[in-house]
Design a protein around this motif. Structure first.
Motif: not given
Lengths: 278, 257
Positions: B149, B152, B169-170, B173-174, B177, B250-251, B253-254, B257
């Motif tokens: 994004r 970010l 760091k950005l 990780p993004s 997936p 984490a991913e 569970s996201a 939601n």
């Protein structure tokens, strides 16, 4: 082009003339959209005083965000933007930005605490970093959620995480890009009050972009109206409301209503001329 | 909740068991009559015989090791070059067309070329399996990196992160997936192409054993090897998903939601 202000310590005494944090003069920004150079902002001149809350309003699509991105040092510009007396040539130390889109601005793989520490980790000693995070989370009322993930929180709370992340950097200036634009009315009002409180706590200069006139008047010490294509400053207004503001009394006060009516009138006027131009 | 889960698991076994019974019945009753089509019972017997021989495990571990080694090499190369291409617009513009052409070539058609160059060697197997796994990993890394994004990236600049920090760091990780999707596809392809080169002639592994069983007219053994291949694929995939889930808890569970 002067030196970037990166090496200056964050220190009030280094402020330039007239206690201005930002001095913008003859600012023009052109951006490429679809291969065509388009002038978005034309010859803007204004200043942001130390510890001032400046609201920037204007119809959507006018270039308010572009102005903010220029002040954040994210895009090239012509003219002059001075931050603490020196020419801006890239993101400067002491300026933090809060985006409207909190979902995509937070690192979803990090906990709230680690999101807030992003701007200070590795730059400060560990314990000072932790202290900044704890304080920032406390100020926005999210101490209990330090170990939660952003996606476990509501929209308003996520936006507070973003504000806390900016605060942890202890910035001299906070730039807000319609931060409450995608929140519901109730949440927006409580965050507005919280923002006023936070600002009083940190004594931060704020530049706040919004298209909501009520919000602009309620929060600001001064207001700038941006309109036209390319956008120019159409109107500036001091907002002499007391520092103690609250949603009911302030918004019902005659002074507030007068200011609000005036800005609405100006907005309608410039919007009208806008439509004539098209 | 738990009850429905056990129930659905039971239902999952239902279809294959019925299928096996039908298969056995149709051979016993003579509905299916091919000279070299074994019954499930014959396959089970062949499996027991093979399971007691040393060569079976040798072949099994050969294929698994080749698959994993090739996949790991492909992961390193794919993520590295994927980052390089994804991070630099000029590089992306310069090479993406070639990448799209190269990855569209059917890899199996390249096997004979590999045979001419490397002969029937372990190297052939690893090169072919690596090549197969490389493309999905590379392409997914590229799009993962490019889909970072803009907010970010802006934040990275405002915080004045170094380039390395921004990637670490950005961006990584993004992109993770999508990179994981590429890794999973790559793992499957790596296994398939390892077996293909063994079938074509590399004298080792499950594919080689399969073709040997064919030439020795042991159809029951062939079915054993086919099933073993399926089980390897299933287990590798399961193992991968298990570890990916742990990384991405984490991913995950996201998504819920």
């Amino acid at each position: 082009m002067g030196e970037r202000s990166r090496n200056d310590p964050v220190n009030g005494s280094l402020l330039g003339q007239g206690d201005s944090v930002f001095e913008v003069e003859d600012l023009t920004v052109s951006l490429q959209t679809g291969g065509v150079d388009r002038t978005i902002l034309s010859s803007l001149s204004f200043t942001v005083a130390n510890n001032e809350f400046l609201s920037v309003v204007g119809p959507s699509g006018t270039g308010k965000t572009t102005l903010l991105r220029a002040m954040a040092g994210l895009i090239p510009y012509s003219g002059s933007i001075k931050f603490r007396g020196s020419q801006l040539s890239g993101p400067a130390e002491g300026v933090a930005l809060v985006f409207q889109d909190y979902v995509n601005s937070l690192l979803r793989w990090r906990t709230v605490g680690r999101n807030v520490s992003l701007g200070v980790e590795g730059k400060l000693p560990r314990d000072e970093c932790d202290q900044r995070v704890t304080e920032a989370l406390e100020v926005v009322g999210l101490s209990k959620f330090k170990d939660s993930y952003p996606w476990e929180l509501s929209g308003g709370m996520q936006q507070r995480v973003q504000i806390a992340r900016a605060l942890a950097m202890n910035p001299q200036v906070l730039l807000f890009d319609e931060p409450f634009g995608s929140l519901d009315a109730m949440t927006r009002e409580s965050l507005q009050d919280e923002l006023l409180r936070v600002r009083a706590h940190y004594q931060t200069t704020c530049v706040f972009i919004t298209h909501d006139i009520d919000e602009a008047v309620y929060l600001g010490d001064r207001l700038v109206l941006l309109a036209g294509s390319p956008a120019t400053i159409k109107y500036q207004l001091d907002i002499p409301l007391s520092d103690e503001r609250n949603q009911i009394n302030t918004k019902e006060s005659n002074e507030f209503l007068r200011l609000r009516r005036e800005v609405h009138g100006e907005m309608r006027r410039v919007h009208g001329t806008n439509q004539d131009e098209v | 909740m738990a009850q429905t889960k056990t129930k659905s698991r039971f239902i999952g076994w239902f279809a294959p068991i019925i299928l096996l019974i039908l298969w056995q019945l149709s051979i016993v009753t003579g509905i299916i009559r091919f000279r070299y089509f074994p019954s499930p019972v014959a396959v089970a017997q062949a499996f027991l015989r093979l399971a007691n021989s040393g060569r079976f495990y040798g072949n099994l571990s050969h294929t698994v090791i080749v698959t994993l080694v090739a996949w790991i090499i492909a992961t390193i190369l794919g993520v590295l070059f994927g980052l390089l291409i994804g991070l630099s617009l000029p590089v992306w513009k310069g090479v993406m067309a070639s990448v799209d052409v190269l990855r569209s070539l059917p890899i199996i058609a390249l096997v004979p070329v590999g045979v001419i160059i490397f002969g029937f060697t372990l190297r052939l197997e690893i090169v072919i399996a690596t090549y197969a796994a490389l493309w999905p990993i590379l392409v997914n890394t590229v799009s993962g990196v490019r889909q970072t994004r803009s907010e970010l990236l802006d934040i990275g600049r405002i915080i004045r992160m170094s380039r390395v920090e921004r990637v670490w760091k950005l961006i990584l990780p993004s992109a993770l997936p999508l990179i994981l999707v590429g890794l999973r596809l790559g793992l499957g392809l790596s296994l398939v192409l390892a077996i293909v080169t063994e079938i074509v002639g590399t004298p080792n592994g499950i594919g080689y054993a399969l073709i040997n069983a064919e030439q020795a007219l042991h159809p029951a053994q062939m079915f054993v090897y086919i099933l073993v291949t399926g089980v390897i694929g299933y287990l590798l995939n399961g193992l991968f998903i298990f570890s990916a889930r742990r990384i991405l808890s984490a991913e995950k569970s996201a998504e819920k939601n």
